[in-house]
Design a protein around this motif. Structure first.
Motif, PDB file in Angstrom:
ATOM      1  N   ASP A  96       0.812  -1.216   0.000  1.00 45.81           N
ATOM      2  CA  ASP A  96       0.000   0.000   0.000  1.00 45.81           C
ATOM      3  C   ASP A  96       0.851   1.275   0.000  1.00 45.81           C
ATOM      4  N   GLN A  97       2.133   1.142  -0.407  1.00 44.49           N
ATOM      5  CA  GLN A  97       3.018   2.296  -0.459  1.00 44.49           C
ATOM      6  C   GLN A  97       2.904   2.971  -1.826  1.00 44.49           C
ATOM      7  N   ILE A  98       2.836   4.297  -1.832  1.00 46.17           N
ATOM      8  CA  ILE A  98       2.733   5.020  -3.095  1.00 46.17           C
ATOM      9  C   ILE A  98       3.872   6.023  -3.211  1.00 46.17           C
ATOM     10  N   SER A  99       4.237   6.365  -4.449  1.00 49.55           N
ATOM     11  CA  SER A  99       5.272   7.351  -4.723  1.00 49.55           C
ATOM     12  C   SER A  99       4.927   8.062  -6.009  1.00 49.55           C
ATOM     13  N   VAL A 100       5.569   9.203  -6.230  1.00 52.83           N
ATOM     14  CA  VAL A 100       5.296   9.998  -7.420  1.00 52.83           C
ATOM     15  C   VAL A 100       6.184   9.514  -8.565  1.00 52.83           C
ATOM     16  N   ASN A 101       5.572   9.323  -9.714  1.00 51.13           N
ATOM     17  CA  ASN A 101       6.305   8.970 -10.925  1.00 51.13           C
ATOM     18  C   ASN A 101       6.964  10.242 -11.455  1.00 51.13           C
ATOM     19  N   GLN A 102       8.261  10.391 -11.159  1.00 48.85           N
ATOM     20  CA  GLN A 102       8.958  11.629 -11.484  1.00 48.85           C
ATOM     21  C   GLN A 102       8.995  11.897 -12.987  1.00 48.85           C
ATOM     22  N   LYS A 121       7.399  15.113 -14.764  1.00 49.16           N
ATOM     23  CA  LYS A 121       8.208  16.022 -15.578  1.00 49.16           C
ATOM     24  C   LYS A 121       7.508  16.349 -16.885  1.00 49.16           C
ATOM     25  N   HIS A 122       6.934  15.294 -17.525  1.00 52.45           N
ATOM     26  CA  HIS A 122       6.202  15.506 -18.773  1.00 52.45           C
ATOM     27  C   HIS A 122       4.955  16.364 -18.537  1.00 52.45           C
ATOM     28  N   ALA A 146      -2.019  25.415 -11.769  1.00 54.17           N
ATOM     29  CA  ALA A 146      -2.422  24.003 -11.665  1.00 54.17           C
ATOM     30  C   ALA A 146      -2.599  23.602 -10.210  1.00 54.17           C
ATOM     31  N   ASN A 147      -3.645  22.830  -9.949  1.00 58.21           N
ATOM     32  CA  ASN A 147      -3.917  22.315  -8.605  1.00 58.21           C
ATOM     33  C   ASN A 147      -3.142  21.006  -8.422  1.00 58.21           C
ATOM     34  N   PRO A 148      -2.270  20.907  -7.422  1.00 55.71           N
ATOM     35  CA  PRO A 148      -1.475  19.685  -7.220  1.00 55.71           C
ATOM     36  C   PRO A 148      -2.340  18.427  -7.074  1.00 55.71           C
ATOM     37  N   MET A 149      -3.497  18.545  -6.399  1.00 56.48           N
ATOM     38  CA  MET A 149      -4.355  17.376  -6.213  1.00 56.48           C
ATOM     39  C   MET A 149      -4.921  16.894  -7.544  1.00 56.48           C
ATOM     40  N   GLU A 150      -5.227  17.840  -8.426  1.00 56.78           N
ATOM     41  CA  GLU A 150      -5.706  17.454  -9.749  1.00 56.78           C
ATOM     42  C   GLU A 150      -4.604  16.752 -10.532  1.00 56.78           C
ATOM     43  N   ILE A 151      -3.371  17.202 -10.367  1.00 58.77           N
ATOM     44  CA  ILE A 151      -2.249  16.551 -11.055  1.00 58.77           C
ATOM     45  C   ILE A 151      -2.078  15.122 -10.550  1.00 58.77           C
ATOM     46  N   LEU A 152      -2.219  14.910  -9.241  1.00 57.46           N
ATOM     47  CA  LEU A 152      -2.062  13.570  -8.672  1.00 57.46           C
ATOM     48  C   LEU A 152      -3.115  12.596  -9.190  1.00 57.46           C
TER      49      LEU A 152
END
Length: 287
Positions: free
Chosen positions: A75-81, A85-86, A104-110
């Motif tokens: 259940d561990q998550i991480s950001v796909n760098q 970047k793209h 841009a809203n960071p939550m929308e990006i996630l």
């Protein structure tokens, strides 16, 4: 085999990747109407779940809910760098092209597909385990529906025996009722001092006896009862066929009541309608 359309099943299984819970509820419905509540990662197997459900059930409204709980290691998550970047480059390009671009809203990006990496278990394994647990849940549903169906069958068979008994009562009383009707008419004519041709009188009495004759209705009632018994012992979905037979039984009971020439026949007709209605209510829950 007679099966009810009402059942509930709950299956919970544990695995290396976590646990899952299936809850399935079925209630009576004219057709088969399945509803699935699945996690997004399980949508891929929904067609296979529906196919498995159709193989086991013919009628009923079916609600199927699946809950999945991943273990802490999965259940561990991480950001796909790279994806981020793209995404950032695309946002820069948009801001350079379109004036006054909103920040841009960071939550929308996630929420964008591919931005988050999840070190989850193999999705295909979870799907396989979910299909296996669903199969076990369907077995529970079938067992419950069959148990309740067997009880419904006994209930209906008891009512069929009572209908046969009422038919025998009517057959037993009909000769004496017709004779009493004949004597009643003859006595009324005698009391009124009316002279009538005996041949004409006999013809009228025969006509009245024919109108009051209920042998045909009794025969049909018994025939329909035999057909209900045959259908109860047959395989597959039988609810609609039984519902049609209840309509036919009710039709004959109404005709019997309209021809009644005595209190006994009227009472039997009422008893028949009560028994038929009791069966009809229970048959509405048979698959």
């Amino acid at each position: 085999m007679t099966a009810s359309m009402t059942a509930f099943a709950r299956v919970e299984t544990s695995h290396d990747w976590g646990s899952l819970v299936w809850e399935i509820r079925t209630v009576n419905h004219r057709y088969l109407e399945p509803h699935f509540r699945l996690p997004e990662s399980m949508r891929e197997i929904e067609p296979r779940l529906r196919e498995q459900l159709r193989k086991n059930l013919s009628r009923g409204k079916v609600e199927c809910g699946l809950k999945i709980q991943l273990s802490e290691s999965c259940d561990q998550i991480s950001v796909n760098q790279a994806a981020l970047k793209h995404m950032n480059a695309a946002l820069v390009a948009i801001s350079e092209t379109v004036e006054r671009t909103a920040k841009a809203n960071p939550m929308e990006i996630l929420r964008w597909p591919g931005i988050l990496n999840q070190d989850a278990a193999d999705v295909s394994q979870i799907q396989k385990d979910a299909l296996g647990a669903f199969s076990n849940a369907m077995k529970q549903i079938q067992e419950t529906r069959n148990r309740e169906g067997a009880e419904l069958k006994q209930f209906i068979m008891q009512r069929l025996e009572s209908i046969s008994s009422e038919c025998k009562v009517v057959r037993k009383h009909m000769p004496e009722l017709l004779q009493a009707q004949r004597e009643k008419i003859t006595q009324r004519l005698a009391d009124a001092g009316v002279e009538i041709d005996q041949n004409r009188l006999e013809q009228e009495l025969v006509f009245l006896a024919q109108k009051a004759d209920v042998d045909e209705e009794l025969d049909r009632l018994e025939t329909h009862c035999n057909e209900v018994t045959r259908v109860l012992n047959s395989k597959g979905a039988i609810g609609r066929r039984l519902d049609f037979l209840m309509q036919e039984l009710n039709r004959e009971a109404n005709t019997l009541g309209s021809k009644a020439v005595g209190v006994e026949v009227t009472q039997s007709a009422v008893n028949l309608k009560v028994l038929i209605e009791q069966m009809r209510e229970q048959i509405g829950n048979i698959e």
